[in-house]
Design an enzyme around this catalytic site. Structure first.
Site, mmCIF file in Angstrom:
data_model
loop_
_atom_site.group_PDB
_atom_site.id
_atom_site.type_symbol
_atom_site.label_atom_id
_atom_site.label_comp_id
_atom_site.label_asym_id
_atom_site.label_seq_id
_atom_site.Cartn_x
_atom_site.Cartn_y
_atom_site.Cartn_z
ATOM 1 N N ASP A 293 -10.086 8.009 6.334
ATOM 2 C CA ASP A 293 -9.678 7.143 5.223
ATOM 3 C C ASP A 293 -10.409 5.804 5.300
ATOM 4 O O ASP A 293 -9.811 4.748 5.103
ATOM 5 C CB ASP A 293 -8.168 6.941 5.241
ATOM 6 C CG ASP A 293 -7.637 6.435 3.902
ATOM 7 O OD1 ASP A 293 -8.330 6.598 2.881
ATOM 8 O OD2 ASP A 293 -6.537 5.863 3.869
ATOM 9 N N VAL B 236 3.150 -5.055 3.717
ATOM 10 C CA VAL B 236 2.706 -5.692 4.968
ATOM 11 C C VAL B 236 3.060 -7.164 4.892
ATOM 12 O O VAL B 236 2.772 -7.832 3.890
ATOM 13 C CB VAL B 236 1.188 -5.513 5.180
ATOM 14 C CG1 VAL B 236 0.764 -6.172 6.484
ATOM 15 C CG2 VAL B 236 0.812 -4.041 5.173
ATOM 16 N N GLY C 25 0.826 -1.203 0.000
ATOM 17 C CA GLY C 25 0.000 0.000 0.000
ATOM 18 C C GLY C 25 0.853 1.242 0.000
ATOM 19 O O GLY C 25 2.067 1.201 -0.217
#
Length: 670
Positions: A477, A366, A361
């Protein structure tokens, strides 16, 4: 009657003297961290253990030494134990003694069979080892702590001022070393005005057995690791420590010594002692009530200072309480946020091996990790080319560390070592909602009941952020990729890098519009205005995406170029709302629930924030039966679509137009 008056007088005097006496002397030392690697241990009842215990007793018995430092050994080779303690330079001998006495017992409890150990408190440090540690610079292991509040309102660049003041403290210590005999305190403080109403307080200290150059080297290394951008921070190492805060954390009177009186003044002082004592007692008695009131005011302010000085641990081994929290064995969250060693995370992720990568991202990749005890974790790694940086990293720690709800992802710890910036979360085996929602094959695994439960869970999580948590938080977000799913498909809101603490006002304004295209409320994307209703808008978009299985961002229906929001409203207004539903839901859906959710979603995406419901109202509507009467939504004004030309009707260059020319910061899903 007279005896009663005397009793009351004595009682008031006792209260006043108890108020005036140093509070710190009655307090146990404030624990910060300890390190005792279990790679080298000794046998129970061994000679080394006996020598270690003897050493700790010797350190404890010498805790009242005037300069707050003592080192000694116990036993003979190969079982010699070296040990020392260092008290903060502004403390009295009684406070130092209390800290060392406590530490001598505490360290053997925290490190029962480790050959070497160090423990830090606000008031002192205590250390022992099987190697000669005297007069040797030890910069590691180090622990970094910082105050969770950002530095604001200063007239001078804060980080520059901190760095300059710390250097001045280091120079002060160097000067002390040159002008004082060996073994004297190596300790300096400084107060620097930040503005007319704020002061910066700094402290630096080395163990007195270091040479001047050794002390400077240790402090220089600590200064390089000092956290920036916060209201306070510190670095604790075995040989030195540095700290800065925007409130006085040391004894100001003790670090501002007065010159000794002249002999004539000394004689005069002695002759004046009795009258002064009588006058003082009279004044104390007359002001007893005032002092008692002041005591309670002080207690209240002191509790605020404690809140302001909550610190987040970033380097060093995980302390005992943090380790309990990390392993899930303690129901309460520690105020001292857990730090996780880089080598532990390297081992858990196989050195961030590509096969363990869960996704990519805007923040960075991750990775899935497995700890030595089998516990699974997710490690978010800030990449050097990330569109986000330390601001979002700090923001996420500061906010999510204070939050705990079943529909919010749990942040387990962080790591800031060797230029790595890592956040460690509980592992969500089913990844994020978008993985299932927008994949034609996986979408079938989310039947209507699961999707309805996900909708309600997300709503509960946002309600907690807006109304039920200690802080009123705007996520800013909210999107499908930021909703993670556990093994039972329960939703957990994640990614608080863009979140903002919202004060008691209707709305706020920002010059930095952040978020994801397609989920932003119109007033936020166009004008930078955000409020709790901004999150409500994003929730409405997400709700319609869950029902339709379509993304709002990039949704273009047929030749009309409609957004998902406009398309949903037109179907609903014509009584054809069920045509919006994802076809894989048809066998399992409950029509009344689907139509109610579409209705709620349209209410959430209204142009005027005042026309949108609060999340508490959304929860009520979702929980109510189908007979509830809902307000009638108008057409969503923020319909970002695209113009699609028809081949039979070509248009000139003058006819070409662009929809939504507003410039926004677009961050990719993480």
């Amino acid at each position: 009657m007279q005896s009663s008056t005397v009793f009351i007088t004595l009682w008031l005097l006792l209260i006043v003297f108890s108020v005036l006496s140093p509070v710190t002397e009655a307090q146990p030392p404030t624990y910060r961290d300890h390190v005792c690697p279990n790679t080298t241990t000794f046998l129970i009842n061994s000679t080394y253990q006996a020598n270690r215990d003897t050493l700790l007793t010797s350190l404890s018995s010498n805790g009242s030494r005037g300069n707050g430092f003592y080192n000694t050994t116990s036993g003979r080779n190969p079982d010699t134990v070296y040990g020392l303690f260092l008290c903060r330079g502004d403390l009295s001998t009684s406070v130092c003694q209390a800290c060392v006495t406590f530490a001598s017992t505490d360290i053997s409890r925290r490190c029962p069979v480790e050959i070497a150990a160090v423990v830090w408190y606000d008031e002192c440090l205590l250390r022992y080892s099987d190697e000669n540690i005297f007069s040797a610079v030890a910069e590691e292991p180090a622990t970094i702590l910082f105050n969770i509040k950002n530095a604001t309102g200063t007239e001078i660049p804060f980080d520059q001022l901190v760095a300059a003041t710390v250097v001045m403290n280091m120079n002060d210590i160097t000067t002390q070393t040159e002008n004082k005999p060996a073994g004297s305190k190596k300790f300096a403080t400084r107060e620097t005005k930040l503005s007319s109403f704020q002061t910066l307080y700094t402290l630096a200290q080395c163990t007195p057995d270091l040479s001047g150059s050794g002390c400077s080297r240790c402090l220089q290394g600590a200064r390089e690791n000092l956290p920036n951008g916060w209201q306070g921070g510190r670095v604790l190492s075995p040989s030195c420590n540095i700290r800065y805060e925007t409130y006085p954390f040391y004894n100001l009177a003790a670090v501002s010594p007065q010159p000794p009186p002249a002999p004539e003044e000394e004689k005069q002082n002695k002759s004046n002692r009795i009258p002064v004592l009588v006058a003082s007692l009279s004044a104390i008695f007359g002001l007893a009530v005032v002092f008692i009131s002041a005591f309670f005011i002080w207690r209240r302010r002191n509790s605020r200072d404690e809140e302001n000085s909550q610190e987040v641990q970033l380097l060093g081994l995980v302390n005992e309480h943090s380790r309990e929290t990390f392993n899930g064995e303690n129901g309460e969250r520690s105020q001292e946020f857990p730090s996780i060693r880089l080598d532990v995370l390297h081992a858990a992720t196989n050195h961030f091996f590509d096969e363990n990568k869960l996704g990519q991202g805007g923040f960075g990749p991750v990775y899935k990790g497995t700890l030595a005890d089998g516990k699974e974790i997710a490690v978010k790694r800030l990449s050097e080319t990330s569109s986000q940086g330390l601001v979002e990293f700090k923001n996420e720690i500061m906010l999510i560390a204070k939050l705990q709800h079943r529909n919010l992802v749990r942040l387990l710890g962080c790591c800031l070592e060797k230029n790595e910036k890592l956040l460690v979360y509980e592992f969500m085996p089913n990844k994020s909602l978008d993985v299932f929602l927008f994949d034609s094959k996986l979408a079938a695994q989310l039947d209507w009941q699961k999707r309805f439960n996900i909708i309600k869970g997300i709503a509960r999580g946002i309600l907690y952020l807006h109304e039920d948590s200690r802080l009123k938080i705007i996520h800013r977000d909210l999107k499908a990729s930021n909703v993670l799913l556990d093994h039972e498909m329960n939703p957990k809101i994640s990614d608080f890098g863009m979140a903002r603490i919202f004060e008691d006002k209707n709305e706020a304004n920002t010059n930095r519009v952040v978020g994801t295209y397609g989920y932003m409320a119109p007033e936020y994307a166009m004008e930078g205005l955000f409020s709790i209703k901004s999150d409500v808008f994003s929730f409405g978009v997400l709700l319609l995406e869950i029902i339709s299985g379509q993304k709002n961002n990039g949704f273009h229906h047929l030749e009309h170029g409609e957004s998902l929001l406009t398309f949903a409203w037109k179907l609903w207004s014509k009584g054809e709302g069920m045509e919006l539903i994802d076809q894989v839901l048809v066998p399992s859906c409950v029509a009344s629930e689907v139509l109610k959710c579409i209705h709620i979603g349209l209410l959430c995406v209204q142009e005027d924030p005042a026309d949108r419901p609060t999340m508490s109202s959304v929860i009520f509507m979702l929980a109510s039966d189908s007979t509830i009467t809902l307000l009638c939504p108008s057409e969503p004004a923020f319909s970002v679509g695209r113009a699609i030309t028809k081949p039979a009707e070509p248009i000139s260059d003058d006819g070409v137009f662009s929809v939504n020319e507003v410039t926004i910061s677009n961050f990719s899903p993480r």
